[in-house]
Design an enzyme around this catalytic site. Sequence first.
Site, PDB file in Angstrom:
ATOM      1  N   ARG A 100       0.864  -1.175   0.000  1.00 43.84           N
ATOM      2  CA  ARG A 100       0.000   0.000   0.000  1.00 43.84           C
ATOM      3  C   ARG A 100       0.904   1.229   0.000  1.00 43.84           C
ATOM      4  NH1 ARG A 100      -1.961  -3.550   3.956  1.00 43.84           N
ATOM      5  NH2 ARG A 100      -4.045  -4.394   3.547  1.00 43.84           N
ATOM      6  N   LYS A 160      -2.074  -2.718   8.064  1.00 38.27           N
ATOM      7  CA  LYS A 160      -3.205  -2.265   8.865  1.00 38.27           C
ATOM      8  C   LYS A 160      -3.205  -2.966  10.219  1.00 38.27           C
ATOM      9  CE  LYS A 160      -6.273  -1.110   5.001  1.00 38.27           C
ATOM     10  NZ  LYS A 160      -7.597  -1.359   4.368  1.00 38.27           N
ATOM     11  N   HIS A 209      -2.458   2.470  -5.872  1.00 43.20           N
ATOM     12  CA  HIS A 209      -3.206   1.224  -5.696  1.00 43.20           C
ATOM     13  C   HIS A 209      -3.283   0.436  -7.006  1.00 43.20           C
ATOM     14  CE1 HIS A 209      -4.780  -0.137  -1.923  1.00 43.20           C
ATOM     15  NE2 HIS A 209      -5.801  -0.713  -2.501  1.00 43.20           N
ATOM     16  N   ARG A 264      -0.582  -1.989  -6.868  1.00 39.69           N
ATOM     17  CA  ARG A 264      -0.917  -3.077  -5.930  1.00 39.69           C
ATOM     18  C   ARG A 264      -1.860  -4.076  -6.595  1.00 39.69           C
ATOM     19  NH1 ARG A 264      -1.231  -4.519  -0.450  1.00 39.69           N
ATOM     20  NH2 ARG A 264      -3.285  -5.078   0.358  1.00 39.69           N
ATOM     21  N   HIS A 315      -3.633  -9.303   3.472  1.00 38.85           N
ATOM     22  CA  HIS A 315      -5.077  -9.401   3.682  1.00 38.85           C
ATOM     23  C   HIS A 315      -5.358 -10.319   4.870  1.00 38.85           C
ATOM     24  CE1 HIS A 315      -6.094  -8.337  -0.777  1.00 38.85           C
ATOM     25  NE2 HIS A 315      -5.918  -7.270  -0.035  1.00 38.85           N
ATOM     26  N   TYR A 358      -9.335 -10.998  -6.945  1.00 42.52           N
ATOM     27  CA  TYR A 358      -8.379 -10.912  -8.046  1.00 42.52           C
ATOM     28  C   TYR A 358      -8.472 -12.122  -8.965  1.00 42.52           C
ATOM     29  CZ  TYR A 358      -6.323  -7.050  -5.467  1.00 42.52           C
ATOM     30  OH  TYR A 358      -6.129  -5.863  -4.819  1.00 42.52           O
TER      31      TYR A 358
END
Length: 335
Positions: free
Chosen positions: A185, A208, A280, A283, A306, A315
Amino acid sequence: MSAEQAESEPQADLPGPPPGPAPPSSAPPSSAPPSPMQRAVQNYLRHVTVERGLSTNTVAAYRRDLALYTLWLAGEGIDDPSGVTGNHVGAFVQHLGTREVEPLKASSIARVLSSVRGWHRFLLEEGQTETDVAHETKPPKLGSRLPKAISIEQVEALLDATRGDEVQQLRDCALLELLYATGARVSEAVNLNVDDVIDQEVVRLLGKGGKQRIVPVGSFARAALDAYLVRARPQLSLRGTATPALFLGLRGQRVSRQNAWLIIRAAAARAGLDIEVSPHTLRHSFATHLLAGGADVRVVQELLGHSSVATTQIYTLVTADTLRDMYTSAHPRAR
């Protein structure tokens, strides 16, 4: 505004107060205590910051969303969380999509509602309310939107547009090569410190919720990072105060997320790409190209950071669409 302008233009000095003692104020400073609504929001933000360890950006988004919500509630004459009902939450969601000034799209409404629901759930858990009034409120349906990836050829053209021996070119090339090589990110990339590049073979990314992950760095990104660290970063670091940041701006400060976006947009313009390209995008392209090359979805999940494989599986839909298009155009009985 170009990436160079964003980094090099000085900020205008604002006029300061006249010399001498400040004139006495005609009104005493406000010392009114926070309202029950304000206290409830402050307690929740403290909870998600300290106890849940959410990132600064996430907490800032919660603060904005709840400020919007509580302002609307104040307009309805409600200044205490105990006075909110499910009808109020539903009316607020409808207001977001129909207000005259900048009505929100379904995705933005869903994000705001997520903040509101988290707050009301917290109020119930803390015993500040008797029911979770937002529990039954559903977000608007979102259209099926696949991530926007660009082709390998377009990525190569984007990266080639950063080549050069100038300090800024070396920095931009290293940044873009790293974004595509790791799927990081943009916030993870600009927050990297020099020590996070481990033997130039892998990088340590902080994702995150403060979760760390180790991601390999390919040969192209390693070469770009090596050239930047040896030939460019020492010069940039002399222009500012000492900082451990990996990517430095033209004034020697840590590159910001906005500057990273401008750098990529400028590179896309030089490459002649007539599509919108953002951090992004790299990414998304990283994940899509890995899966198209045969990578396992759970490996890609770990590389992207994730928490759920379901997020990564979107994806696979992109890859399936590509295969379907190739089949339709190539097979004699496909059409």
